[in-house]
Scaffold this active site. Structure first.
Site, PDB file in Angstrom:
ATOM      1  N   CYS A  20     -18.004  -3.201  10.220  1.00 34.47           N
ATOM      2  CA  CYS A  20     -17.649  -1.874   9.706  1.00 34.47           C
ATOM      3  C   CYS A  20     -18.508  -1.552   8.494  1.00 34.47           C
ATOM      4  O   CYS A  20     -18.633  -2.362   7.569  1.00 34.47           O
ATOM      5  CB  CYS A  20     -16.161  -1.847   9.346  1.00 34.47           C
ATOM      6  N   CYS A  39     -16.405   7.086  16.590  1.00 40.09           N
ATOM      7  CA  CYS A  39     -17.103   8.357  16.836  1.00 40.09           C
ATOM      8  C   CYS A  39     -17.872   8.240  18.147  1.00 40.09           C
ATOM      9  O   CYS A  39     -18.761   7.382  18.280  1.00 40.09           O
ATOM     10  CB  CYS A  39     -18.040   8.681  15.684  1.00 40.09           C
ATOM     11  N   CYS A  42     -22.149   9.513  17.567  1.00 39.80           N
ATOM     12  CA  CYS A  42     -23.209   8.655  17.027  1.00 39.80           C
ATOM     13  C   CYS A  42     -22.851   7.181  17.061  1.00 39.80           C
ATOM     14  O   CYS A  42     -23.687   6.336  16.707  1.00 39.80           O
ATOM     15  CB  CYS A  42     -23.558   9.064  15.595  1.00 39.80           C
ATOM     16  N   CYS A  50     -10.021   1.652   8.851  1.00 42.54           N
ATOM     17  CA  CYS A  50     -10.773   2.677   8.127  1.00 42.54           C
ATOM     18  C   CYS A  50     -10.758   3.999   8.878  1.00 42.54           C
ATOM     19  O   CYS A  50     -10.721   5.077   8.274  1.00 42.54           O
ATOM     20  CB  CYS A  50     -12.200   2.201   7.886  1.00 42.54           C
ATOM     21  N   CYS A  62     -16.669  11.714  10.719  1.00 45.18           N
ATOM     22  CA  CYS A  62     -17.545  10.551  10.743  1.00 45.18           C
ATOM     23  C   CYS A  62     -18.441  10.558   9.509  1.00 45.18           C
ATOM     24  O   CYS A  62     -19.025  11.593   9.166  1.00 45.18           O
ATOM     25  CB  CYS A  62     -18.388  10.555  12.014  1.00 45.18           C
ATOM     26  N   LYS A 349      25.252 -13.320 -30.265  1.00 47.93           N
ATOM     27  CA  LYS A 349      24.130 -14.243 -30.139  1.00 47.93           C
ATOM     28  C   LYS A 349      22.831 -13.510 -29.825  1.00 47.93           C
ATOM     29  O   LYS A 349      21.751 -13.939 -30.215  1.00 47.93           O
ATOM     30  CB  LYS A 349      24.415 -15.271 -29.033  1.00 47.93           C
ATOM     31  N   GLU A 350      22.949 -12.423 -29.085  1.00 45.23           N
ATOM     32  CA  GLU A 350      21.797 -11.587 -28.727  1.00 45.23           C
ATOM     33  C   GLU A 350      22.002 -10.231 -29.394  1.00 45.23           C
ATOM     34  O   GLU A 350      22.670  -9.360 -28.842  1.00 45.23           O
ATOM     35  CB  GLU A 350      21.708 -11.445 -27.206  1.00 45.23           C
ATOM     36  N   ASP A 379      27.279  -8.974 -19.129  1.00 47.56           N
ATOM     37  CA  ASP A 379      28.151  -9.928 -18.464  1.00 47.56           C
ATOM     38  C   ASP A 379      29.289 -10.396 -19.365  1.00 47.56           C
ATOM     39  O   ASP A 379      30.164 -11.133 -18.902  1.00 47.56           O
ATOM     40  CB  ASP A 379      27.333 -11.138 -17.988  1.00 47.56           C
ATOM     41  N   ASP A 545      14.528 -10.460 -19.849  1.00 51.29           N
ATOM     42  CA  ASP A 545      15.591 -10.886 -20.760  1.00 51.29           C
ATOM     43  C   ASP A 545      15.767  -9.815 -21.831  1.00 51.29           C
ATOM     44  O   ASP A 545      14.859  -9.004 -22.090  1.00 51.29           O
ATOM     45  CB  ASP A 545      15.242 -12.226 -21.398  1.00 51.29           C
ATOM     46  N   ASP A 765      15.954 -19.543 -11.742  1.00 56.88           N
ATOM     47  CA  ASP A 765      14.623 -19.010 -11.480  1.00 56.88           C
ATOM     48  C   ASP A 765      13.795 -19.949 -10.603  1.00 56.88           C
ATOM     49  O   ASP A 765      13.053 -19.496  -9.717  1.00 56.88           O
ATOM     50  CB  ASP A 765      13.907 -18.725 -12.805  1.00 56.88           C
TER      51      ASP A 765
END
EC number: 2.4.1.12
Length: 1065
Positions: A20, A39, A42, A50, A62, A349-350, A379, A545, A765
């Protein structure tokens, strides 16, 4: 450089027939086995992907002869095609992507035809459903995504809570659609920079007033200008086909010497171990045996850690190409929607101010506002978190437009105003200084309001918290409360100070009841997955986080360069970003930056099957989280000579081909991998026909058994491009959202086992990423120059050791579970070196046992005047010297290709010993107790605050001092041993100094590695904990008794034996 338009008419030479000329891939075959010809005029060689892209999004002609492409067999119709018979055959199904969406419409139909007034419960199915009354969930055309005009902008949906009261929940669930172009790209053989520069020059050249003269009066100059405009459009279309990212290998001049030294070190290590095993020490056999066992384990651990770093790679992204393809100016954005999850538990704590900065950086991200939704999981059901989020949403109306107007970085106000940089650099608006001062004052007032909420929350009233309207706060009992959802911001739900829309901001607190297992953070994340699927259903999910803010506002675009790439994106389960931290001193005494892991280990894994999931800063493909396997890459094989001679037809039945592909994939699938996938669902419904309602009912029942009893959620899992159904109302969606976060929703489903975040370890995780890789997905490691995210690292030794203890405990839990990578998933598609990395991730805490024994050996050798090796010969000296040189050479070459500094590498080596003899050691024993005896150890959240005067300060201090005892003991033992050894040598003569040097070197190796620990111990708040003083005195007393027993100052010179010589000797 000439543009495409200027050279389009020129004949092209040296064309390879089978290649191609756009993407340099093979042209391929048609369904009949002939060479594909796009095509027929041609015969310009273009591959099918493509060709399809040119017809759908290009100029439909083309590239060589400019003849309009005709619709070929198996190609979907586009506007402008002539009616051609015989083309709509079974091949069209290959490109009919929305087929899945038809199924999801039918699935949702079963739910919506039950009636609007029913309560949530077990699904009831009608025996007959008319096709004419099935609600449309989506269609092939772009839909507006807006709900009916009768829907209010903000409405209240109530949920029954304890005591029979009803709690209002604000809602705004309008969602814009998103489309993804999935066609492959091409034209990868022209430099991007040169082409864009040429396009800009032509833009400047053609800038000017537009003439209104007739075409006959303008002459050839205007024809050239129109040709240039067409050429510019063609240039942009060509750039849109370019790959969105590129994999860059490490230069061979750096990586090849590194690999050679690794192999050399492996050979030397084998010869060294052979020497150690074949040369025991007769008078110290026990010491020799222990040392050899430890050294063999260290060698195995090094192999597991080293070889996954064999193929390190770098990656580059092209944000301009992403914008050209999916986010062109003046056109609706086609970027995929992203749901962003922020998790928090304890606001004490956070701190709420830290969480607020994270949320503000998300709301101000450089991404279309209708494509971003932020979900905050509380939570702990704390009213403080709820009220602080309400304050944050109000401040965001001023902060977000300020960030986007002046393009500031970072977009977390705390870190932006605290940065010691020239904030006037690259700023040209004269109003910037005035607006910045005003915004800084607004932020300081916002901080005061947050601090006032925190101060109020420190004293909880006896009757519990009460909301502003006088009703009790539903989360007063953190272990027994209903689910809560509140939409603070969103489309049509409030505008910013300049009248623009803001991203959606949703507060979520899942239901908790006694007797139900909640699975901590993993359970909270799975609840967010379901809520977001019902309300917005973005195809991608970013997990952060609460203390990790967006440092690079283009971080989402960086991830989309991989996830939305037509060639790569379908195989990618997540894009992992490295963790970077603020607030760390330049010495980084405790290796908080963890640079060796993020800049060396994960880059090495990226060259295999991708990095492991590290818990934050990760953009997921929602399909991968649902437990599906990636699509199988079909490799086109050339027909054999025998098949050509036989003249057999290569056209196969599509159903037989599907069966063959399923059998092929079945050989690579683990027995524990889910048996459900989208292809199976499509085939089951399609095979029975859409008129067979029984087959549809069975498919939905099997999906609800897997995903839970929610037809709306099940329907959302089948929508590949995301989005919510236009026919659904906000009331129904919020009611369904409350249902999917109920505490019993996951019962008898695959949640936590095959879907979402995986349960079974405190480090969810590792398990989640491992399951995805075992199914055949691959992950990507993205390291932009400007760090995408930044977080808060533990600021002292206590926080750091407790954090490492939690990670190690999770690894031990996985080691003794059925998901252990040593024996799990061998029938899947997990690559060999990737398995090496996961095995190392789970067994590294076990290294603490031989490490503790090995660090104790120097002191024992000094006390007993024995050594772990016999008298050193010349050959032994060569092996020892070669081993040490190979270790240093490996480290130096590793630092060379990775860019990690020697100080960072050395700090990592020191903390490997510190953590190994403290946190890892405790994790091994606690993990064994938890797995075998069922004794669970509850961990508090790592504190993000600067002070430690919380309610759990005493418990926290006790845990910290418990971890402190083993390394403290090692330090004292080795220091006393050094003194004892030197004293013995002084009294034993010159001949004892030679063997002493080897023992002293061994002891100093331990002391040097523990030096940061000793420094941190002495520097903690300028005092040493009492229990540490007691232990130190106790240990000193023990070794004082040993000192007396050794008696080094007694003369060792002995004279003739009196019994042999007699009196007159």
């Amino acid at each position: 450089m000439e543009s495409e338009g200027e050279t389009a008419g020129k004949p092209m030479k040296n064309i390879v027939p089978q290649t191609c000329q756009i993407c340099s891939d093979n042209v391929g075959k048609t369904v009949d086995g002939d060479r594909f010809v796009a095509c027929d005029i041609c015969s310009f060689p273009v591959c099918r992907p493509c060709y399809e892209y040119e017809r759908k999004d290009g100029n439909q002609s083309c590239p060589q002869c400019k003849t309009r492409y005709k619709r070929l067999k198996g190609s979907p119709a586009i506007p402008g095609d002539k009616d051609e018979d015989g083309l709509a055959d079974e091949g069209t199904v290959e490109f009919n992507y929305p087929q899945k969406e038809k199924i999801s419409e039918r699935m949702l139909g079963w739910h919506l035809t039950r009636g609007k007034g029913e309560e949530m419960g077990e699904p009831q199915y009608d025996k007959e459903v008319s096709h004419n009354h099935l609600p449309r969930l989506t269609s092939r055309q772009d839909t507006s995504g807006e709900f009916s005009a009768a829907s209010p902008e903000r409405l209240s949906v109530s949920s029954t809570i304890a005591g029979g009261k009803r709690l209002p929940y604000s809602s705004d669930v309008n969602q814009s659609p998103n489309r993804r172009i999935v066609d492959p790209v091409g034209l990868g053989n022209v430099a991007w920079k040169e082409r864009v520069d040429g396009w800009k020059m032509k833009q400047e050249k053609n800038t000017g007033p537009v003439s209104t003269q007739a075409a006959s009066e303008r002459g050839g100059v205007d024809i050239d200008a129109s040709t240039d405009i067409l050429a510019d459009e063609a240039l942009l279309n060509d750039e849109a086909r370019q790959p969105l990212s590129r994999k860059v290998s490490i230069p061979s001049s750096r990586i090849n010497p590194y690999r050679m030294v690794i192999m050399l070190r492996l050979v030397i290590l084998c010869l060294f171990l052979h020497y150690r095993i074949t040369n025991p020490v007769p008078n110290a056999f026990a010491l020799w045996l222990v040392s050899v066992i430890c050294e063999i384990w260290f060698a195995l651990s090094w192999i597991l850690d080293q070889f996954p770093k064999w193929f390190p790679v770098n990656r580059e992204t092209y944000l301009d190409r992403l914008a050209l393809r999916y986010d062109r100016e003046g056109e609706p954005s086609q970027l995929a929607a992203v749901d962003i999850f922020v998790s928090t538990v304890d606001p004490l704590k956070e701190p709420p101010l830290v969480t607020a900065n994270t949320v503000l950086s998300i709301l101000a991200v450089d991404y279309p506002v209708d494509k971003v939704s932020c979900y905050v999981s509380d939570d702990g059901a704390a009213m403080l978190s709820f009220e602080s989020l309400a304050e944050t949403s109000e401040f965001a109306r001023k902060w977000v437009p300020f960030c986007k107007k002046y393009s500031i970085e970072p977009r977390a106000p705390e870190w932006y105003f605290a940065a010691k940089i020239d904030y006037l650099k690259d700023k040209v608006q004269t109003s910037f200084v005035k607006d910045r001062r005003a915004m800084k004052r607004e932020y300081e007032e916002f901080k005061i309001r947050i601090n006032a909420l925190v101060s109020k929350a420190l004293k909880c009233p006896e009757e519990g918290w009460v909301m502003q309207d006088g009703t009790p706060w539903p989360g007063n009992n953190t272990r027994d409360h209903p689910g809560m959802i509140q939409v603070f911001l969103g489309q049509n739900g409030g505008l910013d100070a300049e009248g623009n829309e803001l991203p959606r901001l949703v507060y979520v607190s899942r239901e908790k009841r006694p007797g139900f297992q909640h699975h901590k953070k993993a359970g909270a994340m799975n609840a967010l997955v379901r809520v977001s699927a019902v309300l917005t259903n973005g195809p991608f999910i970013l997990n952060l986080d609460c203390d990790h803010y967006i440092n690079n506002s283009k971080a989402l675009r960086e991830a989309m360069c991989f996830l939305m790439d037509p060639n790569l994106g379908k195989q990618v389960c997540y894009v992992q970003f490295p963790q970077r931290f603020d607030g760390i001193d330049k010495n980084d005494r405790y290796a908080n930056r963890n640079t060796v892991f993020f800049d060396i280990n994960l880059r090495g894994l990226d060259g295999i099957q991708g990095p492991v999931y590290v818990g934050t800063g990760c953009v997921f493909n929602r399909t991968a989280l649902y437990g599906y396997e990636p699509p199988i890459k079909v490799k086109h094989k050339k027909p054999s000579l025998l098949s050509k001679l036989c003249g057999g037809s290569r056209k196969k039945n599509s159903k037989a081909k599907k069966e063959s592909d399923k059998k092929k994939s079945g050989r690579h699938t683990d027995s524990t991998v889910p048996v459900f996938n989208l292809d199976d669902i499509e085939e089951g419904v399609e095979g029975a026909g859409f008129d067979d309602e029984k087959a549809l009912l069975m498919s939905q029942m099997s999906l609800e058994k897997r995903f839970g009893q929610s037809a709306v959620f099940v329907a959302s899992t089948l929508m590949e491009n995301g989005g919510v159904p236009p026919s659904a109302t906000p009331e129904n969606l919020l009611k369904e959202a409350i249902h999917v976060i109920s505490c019993g929703y996951e019962d008898k489903s695959d949640w936590g086992m095959e879907i979402g975040w995986i349960y079974g370890s405190v480090t969810e995780d590792i398990l989640t990423g491992f399951k995805m890789h075992a199914r055949g997905w691959r992950s990507i490691y993205c390291m932009p120059k400007l760090p995408a995210f930044k977080g808060s690292a533990p600021i002292n030794l206590s926080d750091r050791l407790n954090q490492v203890l939690r990670w190690a405990l999770g690894s031990v839990e996985i080691l003794f579970s059925r998901h252990c990578p040593i024996w799990y998933g061998y029938n899947g598609r997990l690559k060999f070196l990737e398995r090496f990395a996961y095995v190392n991730t789970t067994i590294y805490p076990i290294t603490s046992i031989p490490l503790l024994m090995y660090c104790t050996l120097p002191a024992v050798c000094l006390f007993t005047n024995q050594f772990i090796i016999p008298q050193i010969s010349n050959i032994a000296s060569i092996w020892f010297l070669s081993l040490f040189l190979s270790i240093f050479a490996t480290g130096i070459l590793e630092m060379r290709w990775s860019g990690v500094g020697i100080d960072e590498w050395w700090r990592n080596e020191q903390f490997w010993v510190i953590g190994g003899v403290s946190a890892h050691l405790f994790a091994v024993f606690q993990g064994i107790l938890k797995v075998l005896a069922g004794i669970d150890t509850n961990f508090t959240v790592t504190s993000k605050a600067s002070d430690e005067d919380g309610d759990f300060a005493e418990l926290y201090l006790f845990k910290w001092t418990t971890l402190l005892i083993p390394p403290t003991t090692l330090l004292i033992v080795n220091l006393v041993g050094v003194v004892a050894g030197v004293s013995y040598a002084i009294n034993s003569g010159y001949q004892s100094w030679g063997p002493l040097f080897g023992k002293l070197f061994f002891a100093f190796w331990v002391i040097v590695h523990l030096y940061p620990f000793l420094k941190g111990l002495m520097g903690r708040q300028n005092r040493t904990p009492t229990i540490v003083v007691v232990w130190s005195v106790l240990l000193a007393s023990i070794f004082s008794l040993l000192w007396v027993r050794i008696d080094p100052f007694t003369s060792r010179v002995t004279g003739p034996d009196i019994l042999e010589c007699g009196i007159n000797c």
